[in-house]
Design a protein around this motif. Structure first.
Motif, PDB file in Angstrom:
ATOM      1  N   PHE A 205     -17.473 -51.027  13.209  1.00 54.23           N
ATOM      2  CA  PHE A 205     -16.336 -51.549  13.958  1.00 54.23           C
ATOM      3  C   PHE A 205     -15.146 -51.953  13.116  1.00 54.23           C
ATOM      4  N   SER A 206     -15.299 -52.047  11.804  1.00 50.96           N
ATOM      5  CA  SER A 206     -14.129 -52.386  11.006  1.00 50.96           C
ATOM      6  C   SER A 206     -13.072 -51.286  11.066  1.00 50.96           C
ATOM      7  N   ILE A 207     -13.499 -50.037  11.321  1.00 52.12           N
ATOM      8  CA  ILE A 207     -12.547 -48.935  11.444  1.00 52.12           C
ATOM      9  C   ILE A 207     -11.773 -49.032  12.757  1.00 52.12           C
ATOM     10  N   MET A 208     -12.271 -49.838  13.700  1.00 50.80           N
ATOM     11  CA  MET A 208     -11.628 -49.956  15.006  1.00 50.80           C
ATOM     12  C   MET A 208     -10.777 -51.219  15.102  1.00 50.80           C
ATOM     13  N   SER A 209     -10.273 -51.711  13.997  1.00 50.74           N
ATOM     14  CA  SER A 209      -9.424 -52.894  14.022  1.00 50.74           C
ATOM     15  C   SER A 209      -8.144 -52.596  14.794  1.00 50.74           C
ATOM     16  N   ALA A 222      -2.636 -55.157  25.531  1.00 44.81           N
ATOM     17  CA  ALA A 222      -2.109 -54.076  24.706  1.00 44.81           C
ATOM     18  C   ALA A 222      -2.899 -54.045  23.408  1.00 44.81           C
ATOM     19  N   ILE A 223      -3.484 -52.896  23.099  1.00 45.69           N
ATOM     20  CA  ILE A 223      -4.374 -52.750  21.952  1.00 45.69           C
ATOM     21  C   ILE A 223      -3.811 -51.638  21.069  1.00 45.69           C
ATOM     22  N   ALA A 224      -3.186 -52.025  19.956  1.00 44.44           N
ATOM     23  CA  ALA A 224      -2.573 -51.064  19.045  1.00 44.44           C
ATOM     24  C   ALA A 224      -3.472 -50.873  17.832  1.00 44.44           C
ATOM     25  N   MET A 225      -3.911 -49.644  17.599  1.00 40.47           N
ATOM     26  CA  MET A 225      -4.892 -49.371  16.568  1.00 40.47           C
ATOM     27  C   MET A 225      -4.306 -49.538  15.169  1.00 40.47           C
ATOM     28  N   THR A 226      -5.106 -50.139  14.284  1.00 41.96           N
ATOM     29  CA  THR A 226      -4.690 -50.315  12.901  1.00 41.96           C
ATOM     30  C   THR A 226      -4.749 -49.001  12.127  1.00 41.96           C
ATOM     31  N   ALA A 227      -5.761 -48.186  12.380  1.00 45.57           N
ATOM     32  CA  ALA A 227      -5.960 -46.972  11.592  1.00 45.57           C
ATOM     33  C   ALA A 227      -5.398 -45.719  12.246  1.00 45.57           C
ATOM     34  N   ARG A 260     -17.489 -43.009   8.089  1.00 43.17           N
ATOM     35  CA  ARG A 260     -18.944 -43.140   8.260  1.00 43.17           C
ATOM     36  C   ARG A 260     -19.708 -42.648   7.036  1.00 43.17           C
ATOM     37  N   SER A 261     -19.185 -41.622   6.362  1.00 41.30           N
ATOM     38  CA  SER A 261     -19.896 -41.051   5.220  1.00 41.30           C
ATOM     39  C   SER A 261     -19.626 -41.805   3.918  1.00 41.30           C
ATOM     40  N   TYR A 265     -11.489 -46.352   4.039  1.00 37.16           N
ATOM     41  CA  TYR A 265     -10.562 -46.723   5.106  1.00 37.16           C
ATOM     42  C   TYR A 265      -9.261 -45.941   4.947  1.00 37.16           C
ATOM     43  N   PRO A 266      -8.581 -45.592   6.028  1.00 38.23           N
ATOM     44  CA  PRO A 266      -7.311 -44.862   5.913  1.00 38.23           C
ATOM     45  C   PRO A 266      -6.313 -45.612   5.038  1.00 38.23           C
ATOM     46  N   GLU A 267      -5.573 -44.860   4.224  1.00 38.24           N
ATOM     47  CA  GLU A 267      -4.626 -45.479   3.308  1.00 38.24           C
ATOM     48  C   GLU A 267      -3.403 -46.026   4.044  1.00 38.24           C
ATOM     49  N   ILE A 268      -2.973 -45.364   5.109  1.00 39.86           N
ATOM     50  CA  ILE A 268      -1.764 -45.769   5.821  1.00 39.86           C
ATOM     51  C   ILE A 268      -2.148 -46.428   7.138  1.00 39.86           C
ATOM     52  N   SER A 269      -1.730 -47.655   7.308  1.00 40.15           N
ATOM     53  CA  SER A 269      -1.982 -48.342   8.563  1.00 40.15           C
ATOM     54  C   SER A 269      -0.964 -47.900   9.613  1.00 40.15           C
TER      55      SER A 269
END
Length: 351
Positions: A205-209, A222-227, A260-261, A265-269
């Motif tokens: 779930f940390s990827i779903m911040s 309103a839910i704006a994704m971090t990644a 997952r592998s 984490y994505p470099e650009i938020s």
């Protein structure tokens, strides 16, 4: 002319189908949106929050009129208060601890209001006692007195909470091995529950911040994704969900598979702050893709149907840790990445 139309129609259908087929963990098909207007947003530098003589580790928490509140890290206090008009730190407040009128951490809910000539801020202690309290900023600044008033019951495994209305709160919490938004009464009675990303297990779930903001009446989230460059809107009355993307593609699956592998984490938020003003939703993003290379950030202004009204380009190199909005003067505050300079952006012409 007719030939041109017939040539464009298949391309439009292919583009639409590509977006509608793209996997969206929030649920509905993702609708691509383009701004009705794109403009440049000019910022005004104010002062540095952290200096060599007085270094701070902080996150912007809330702004109201001339007051700026920050959450402090690596400090015996959990919060600091600045006077924006004077450009100085007024004081540090709320000792870190488990005792009366203490908190172990300070997670702002970005809800600040004036009541009976006192300024209050809602905050949540996620790492300690799971306290959901209101902090009397005025009493702390004027008299040095710490007043924390509990505004919600203890709900286990909660990451954050919001006051929805005078009688209910909304909690973002773990339930059934996934994360959900749940509405509770003030005394802890569950009214509604919405699993936000049911396919994503708790361990990932940390990827779903995301950045979360509620409508003024507490009926929509309103839910704006971090990644990912995606804004999700949940109607907490009807249960209806909407998703829009402000980029060419979301690209959720390859980024999620990489996470997952390798837990990379994505470099650009995509989302660096979310707030609302009346019937508008504002998302600050670093995922700009400006063709001229001038803009580093942007403020995206949506309505609650997900239509993108404005894309306001920002040239300053802004930090990702905190974007706050002053509802009194309709101003946004952010800090620069390199020297902690507080910048002010006047949004009154757009809101």
């Amino acid at each position: 002319m007719k030939k041109t139309v017939f040539l464009l129609l298949p391309l439009m259908l292919i583009t639409f189908c590509a977006y509608s087929r793209e996997y969206n963990p929030f649920g509905p098909a993702v609708r691509p949106v383009k701004p009705e207007s794109e403009q440049v947003l000019k910022g005004c530098p104010l002062f540095r929050l952290s200096t060599d003589e007085a270094p701070l580790s902080y996150i912007l928490a809330c702004a109201y009129d001339s007051i700026l509140v920050v959450s402090l890290d690596k400090n015996e206090f959990v919060t600091g208060v600045f006077d924006i008009s004077r450009g100085e730190l007024v004081g540090k407040y709320i000792h870190k601890g488990r005792g009366p009128m203490e908190l172990l951490s300070f997670s702002s809910t970005y809800q600040c209001w004036d009541e009976r000539d006192s300024l209050y801020l809602n905050c949540f202690d996620v790492s300690g006692q799971n306290n959901f309290v209101s902090f009397n900023i005025t009493a702390a600044v004027k008299d040095g007195e710490i007043k924390l008033r509990r505004i919600g019951e203890f709900i286990p495994v909660t990451l954050n909470a919001r006051k929805a209305d005078d009688s209910t709160n909304v909690y973002y919490r773990l339930t059934d091995n996934t994360m959900a938004l749940e509405r509770f009464t003030k005394n802890g009675h569950l009214l509604n529950s919405w699993k936000l990303f049911p396919d994503i297990p708790m361990t990932n779930f940390s990827i779903m911040s995301f950045g979360l903001a509620l409508s003024d009446d507490g009926t929509k989230a309103a839910i704006a994704m971090t990644a990912f460059p995606c804004l999700n809107i949940l109607d907490m009355v009807t249960g209806e969900r909407k998703s829009v993307t402000f980029a060419r593609r979301i690209g959720f699956e390859p980024v999620y598979d990489t996470y997952r592998s390798s837990f990379t984490y994505p470099e650009i938020s995509s989302c660096c702050g979310t707030f609302t003003s009346g019937d508008l939703v504002c998302v600050r993003t670093d995922n700009v893709g400006d063709s001229n290379g001038d803009a580093k950030s942007a403020l995206l202004i949506f309505d609650w149907d997900g239509n993108l009204k404005y894309r306001l380009l920002i040239s300053e190199d802004l930090a990702t840790y905190g974007t706050v909005f002053d509802p009194v003067h309709k101003k946004m505050y952010c800090c620069t990445e390199d020297d902690d300079t507080l910048y002010c952006y006047d949004l009154s012409g757009y809101l």
